[in-house]
Scaffold this motif. Structure first.
Motif, mmCIF file in Angstrom:
data_model
loop_
_atom_site.group_PDB
_atom_site.id
_atom_site.type_symbol
_atom_site.label_atom_id
_atom_site.label_comp_id
_atom_site.label_asym_id
_atom_site.label_seq_id
_atom_site.Cartn_x
_atom_site.Cartn_y
_atom_site.Cartn_z
ATOM 1 N N ILE A 106 22.375 71.490 83.196
ATOM 2 C CA ILE A 106 21.923 72.363 84.288
ATOM 3 C C ILE A 106 22.973 72.473 85.397
ATOM 4 N N VAL A 120 26.484 63.984 91.460
ATOM 5 C CA VAL A 120 25.256 64.500 90.845
ATOM 6 C C VAL A 120 24.964 63.820 89.517
ATOM 7 N N GLY A 121 23.709 63.760 89.175
ATOM 8 C CA GLY A 121 23.313 63.406 87.818
ATOM 9 C C GLY A 121 22.698 62.037 87.663
ATOM 10 N N GLU A 122 23.009 61.129 88.562
ATOM 11 C CA GLU A 122 22.473 59.768 88.463
ATOM 12 C C GLU A 122 22.696 59.108 89.817
ATOM 13 N N PRO A 123 22.003 58.004 90.047
ATOM 14 C CA PRO A 123 22.226 57.312 91.322
ATOM 15 C C PRO A 123 23.679 56.867 91.403
ATOM 16 N N ASP A 145 25.638 63.623 98.081
ATOM 17 C CA ASP A 145 24.966 63.011 96.936
ATOM 18 C C ASP A 145 23.732 63.869 96.678
ATOM 19 N N TRP A 197 20.555 65.227 94.809
ATOM 20 C CA TRP A 197 19.510 64.895 93.830
ATOM 21 C C TRP A 197 18.777 66.163 93.400
ATOM 22 N N GLU A 213 14.655 70.737 85.737
ATOM 23 C CA GLU A 213 13.406 71.412 86.079
ATOM 24 C C GLU A 213 13.467 72.075 87.450
ATOM 25 N N THR A 222 8.328 64.161 89.615
ATOM 26 C CA THR A 222 9.720 64.273 89.178
ATOM 27 C C THR A 222 10.095 63.301 88.063
ATOM 28 N N ASP A 274 11.053 60.360 88.833
ATOM 29 C CA ASP A 274 11.968 59.442 89.516
ATOM 30 C C ASP A 274 11.224 58.571 90.529
ATOM 31 N N ASN A 328 19.102 57.407 81.609
ATOM 32 C CA ASN A 328 20.136 58.298 82.122
ATOM 33 C C ASN A 328 21.508 57.722 81.754
ATOM 34 N N GLY A 380 24.744 60.159 83.163
ATOM 35 C CA GLY A 380 24.197 61.375 83.753
ATOM 36 C C GLY A 380 23.500 62.280 82.743
HETATM 37 C C1 WTA Z 1 18.905 61.821 87.981
HETATM 38 C C2 WTA Z 1 20.851 66.796 86.712
HETATM 39 C C3 WTA Z 1 20.096 59.804 91.703
HETATM 40 C C4 WTA Z 1 17.413 61.697 88.252
HETATM 41 C C5 WTA Z 1 21.076 67.630 87.969
HETATM 42 C C6 WTA Z 1 16.876 63.020 87.758
HETATM 43 C C7 WTA Z 1 19.955 61.555 90.237
HETATM 44 C C8 WTA Z 1 17.751 63.289 86.564
HETATM 45 C C9 WTA Z 1 20.739 62.358 91.098
HETATM 46 C C10 WTA Z 1 17.870 64.755 86.268
HETATM 47 C C11 WTA Z 1 21.205 61.775 92.310
HETATM 48 C C12 WTA Z 1 20.170 63.517 89.350
HETATM 49 N N1 WTA Z 1 20.848 60.503 92.568
HETATM 50 N N2 WTA Z 1 19.645 60.295 90.556
HETATM 51 N N3 WTA Z 1 21.971 62.428 93.172
HETATM 52 N N4 WTA Z 1 20.851 63.574 90.517
HETATM 53 N N5 WTA Z 1 19.642 62.308 89.163
HETATM 54 O O1 WTA Z 1 17.895 67.157 84.457
HETATM 55 O O2 WTA Z 1 16.908 60.621 87.503
HETATM 56 O O3 WTA Z 1 20.204 66.373 83.794
HETATM 57 O O4 WTA Z 1 15.515 62.969 87.409
HETATM 58 O O5 WTA Z 1 19.681 67.166 86.104
HETATM 59 O O6 WTA Z 1 19.025 62.760 86.928
HETATM 60 O O7 WTA Z 1 18.804 64.985 85.258
HETATM 61 P P1 WTA Z 1 19.146 66.463 84.824
#
Ligand code: WTA
Length: 621
Positions: A283, A359-362, A384, A386, A390, A472, A474, A495, A498
């Motif tokens: 995404i 982006v993508g994970e903590p 950072d 989040w 979806e 979410t 999360d 995750n 990411g």
């Molecule tokens: C995690 C990616 C912590 C989270 C854009 C979410 C994050 C999942 C962050 C979505 C962040 C994404 N800090 N966790 N800045 N950004 N996540 O659908 O667990 O590939 O629910 O979208 O990634 O992953 P997705």
């Protein structure tokens, strides 16, 4: 009775002001209707538009000769190239005409299984130009995964490469497509964009060479007038049950939030050179490599390669070479470069950099500090961000240079986004300082509208855990400043670097092995990937050579899902901890792999309490 809006008058004014900055063929009749109880929310209903006119045509007057895409190939010795907004417009029109020639019409689904070359981005926009729905499948997924997605989306046409470059490897995408489409009657056409010139087979009447077809296509294609709520794309993501979900995004709402969030979060300026390192298969590559930048007339950099090829200096070289001003990447990439030492980025001044994104994970605090100091030279704010597949666009993030930063905190919601924390019983937590499950209270424009072909699953997954709220998946903490810190998934999703991997999906794949009786997969802490995959497996026979079985299990997972889902550790166990009703206690397994043995809790009520000690003793690494 006409449906009501779920928004306050203030938010209604806000969103209509934002929407008014875009180009519409016809304005909306109602701004927003529906809520999280009926799960039938609509934005800008009655409006008509085409997103490509917003990404391309409306920029032509002032930005025709401005670079729209800079393409940096995998091999640094191959020249970089670029397309101006004028050229991109022509390329999109031409590709759109190619699709039409192959029988693609408004509402048809077109799949892309490609490496990161400009044709991929052009292809997505070409779909949007004629009202076709794009679905991109990441090139790291196996033929079997691709087939599942082609079957679910009923794509009529797929665009692929002969092969894709990735570091020193070539992924033979076309032959993987050949394998995926055997006996698949819904797919009619395969278009091959030549990139690596590895040998491929072409089936007459089904397979076509892109270069051959495109040269006869016209350079103008009118933009199909679309309804606001017509679909723009489907993107598959993993959930806590086996089958991947095809999240469906619709045109107008997605456009409005993605365009606006890009501008605000990164505080975009006219001369920015924006580099999002994500693959378009995710995404982030849709929203902030493709649509977000183009909607704002911003130059976007498309990189075909990987961070450490040919050397771990590649990212920094690319930043210097193209004078990148904003870098948007994933914590896993930062951590993988961190291990080569700070000297490498320190030898690049990277004076052009202005803003850094994550982006993508903590992002752990150490990686945050490293990124801030050695890449940003203590001068660049880190946003950072989040959000999720979806949510379509960024939800919680600092605004670059405006929000006071706190390392490893996504900080505050964007305007129009209302996050709340909920306890396990579903009560909204009103205390400011709190930990809970992260939910969103009211609709925002770019929220996915459904799971393609399975609206019931959409309702069940996101709107049933906590009635009237979007859940979410999360967990998050909120501090005394109201800042959010996302702690990670609270469901059965791992995750990895990411990338979202559903534990059930991996378990199903492992269970395909004839020696395996049962398996349980949990996330384990991993220094680079953030989380790795730890699989506990029981066997139906005694095996002297478990190494062979482990290899066979990894091969099966690679074949069924793809290399990204390969377990990092496999432990063969005699039994898995179960409740008396037979449910596997993954929570206990999670505590074991996290080395959090003090918090395993009472195991005496288990069906088989003895197995826990044995598992702890046999734990890998
Ligand atoms: C995690 C990616 C912590 C989270 C854009 C979410 C994050 C999942 C962050 C979505 C962040 C994404 N800090 N966790 N800045 N950004 N996540 O659908 O667990 O590939 O629910 O979208 O990634 O992953 P997705």
């Amino acid at each position: 009775m006409p449906k009501q809006t779920a928004l306050t008058p203030e938010l209604q004014t806000y969103w209509s002001e934002v929407a008014n900055t875009f180009f519409w063929k016809k304005k909306w009749e109602s701004l927003q209707t529906g809520d999280f109880n009926d799960v039938d929310f609509k934005w800008f209903n009655g409006a008509r538009l085409n997103i490509t006119e917003n990404c391309l045509d409306r920029h032509l007057e002032k930005r025709r000769n401005k670079k729209a895409i800079i393409f940096e190939p995998n091999n640094p010795n191959e020249a970089a190239s670029f397309l101006t907004f004028g050229e991109l417009h022509l390329s999109v029109c031409r590709f759109a005409n190619l699709l039409k020639k192959k029988g693609i019409k408004k509402g048809d689904v077109v799949c892309f299984y490609m490496g990161m070359t400009p044709e991929l981005m052009i292809g997505l926009l070409a779909c949007a130009r004629i009202g076709a729905i794009h679905t991109v499948v990441f090139g790291g997924f196996s033929p079997q995964s691709l087939r599942g997605r082609l079957d679910d989306s009923k794509a009529k046409l797929i665009v692929t490469h002969d092969g894709a470059y990735r570091g020193d490897k070539v992924t033979p995408l076309k032959s993987m497509v050949d394998e995926a489409v055997i006996d698949l009657t819904t797919l009619e056409t395969i278009i091959v964009v030549k990139r690596t010139n590895n040998p491929i087979e072409m089936k007459a009447g089904r397979d076509f060479d892109y270069a051959e077809l495109i040269k006869d296509c016209d350079l103008y294609c009118p933009a199909q007038e679309m309804e606001a709520e017509d679909p723009l794309f489907i993107l598959y993501t993993s959930g806590s049950t086996g089958k991947p979900k095809g999240l469906l995004h619709t045109i107008a709402g997605y456009m409005v939030h993605v365009g606006k969030s890009f501008k605000d979060v990164f505080q975009i300026k006219e001369n920015d050179i924006f580099w999002c390192t994500a693959d378009i298969g995710w995404i982030t590559g849709h929203s902030y490599l493709t649509y977000g930048p183009l909607l704002n007339g911003t130059t976007t950099v498309m990189f075909e390669g990987i961070p450490n090829y040919p050397t771990p200096a590649r990212f920094w070289e690319v930043i210097e070479k193209h004078k990148i001003s904003i870098l948007y990447t994933a914590p896993t990439a930062i951590r993988s470069l961190e291990k080569f030492g700070p000297e490498i980025p320190e030898s690049f001044p990277m004076k052009s950099l202005r803003v850094l994104g994550s982006v993508g994970e903590p992002i752990n605090e150490e990686a945050w500090q490293w990124y801030h100091k050695h890449v940003g030279k203590n001068q660049c704010p880190i946003v950072d961000t989040w959000w999720q597949t979806e949510t379509g666009g960024i939800m919680i993030s600092p605004l670059a240079g405006i929000t006071k930063l706190k390392p490893a905190h996504a900080t505050l919601p964007l305007k129009g986004v209302e996050p709340i924390l909920v306890d396990d019983k579903g009560n909204i937590i009103n205390e400011l300082v709190a930990t809970g499950n992260l939910c969103i209270k009211t609709p925002w424009p770019s929220l996915a509208r459904t799971i393609y072909g399975d609206h019931e699953r959409f309702i069940q997954t996101y709107f049933s855990t906590y009635k009237g709220l979007y859940f979410t998946g999360d967990g998050a903490k909120r501090d005394e400043d109201g800042y959010f810190r996302i702690t990670g998934r609270v469901d059965d999703v791992i995750n990895v670097s990411g990338h979202r991997i559903g534990t059930a999906e991996v378990e199903e794949a492992i269970n395909e092995n004839p020696h395996v009786t049962e398996s349980a997969v949990v996330g384990m802490p991993h220094p680079i990937k953030g989380q790795g995959i730890y699989a506990f497996v029981t066997c139906n026979d005694h095996l002297d050579n478990t190494e062979e079985l482990e290899k066979a299990i990894r091969d099966t997972v690679t074949k069924i899902i793809g290399p990204i889902a390969k377990p990092d550790a496999i432990q063969i166990v005699e039994g898995l901890p179960k409740t008396r009703s037979g449910k596997i206690m993954r929570r206990i397994l999670r505590k074991i792999v996290e080395n959090d043995l003090d918090n395993i809790g009472d195991t005496s009520t288990l069906l088989n309490p003895d197995c826990v000690d044995k598992i702890i003793k046999g734990k890998k690494n």
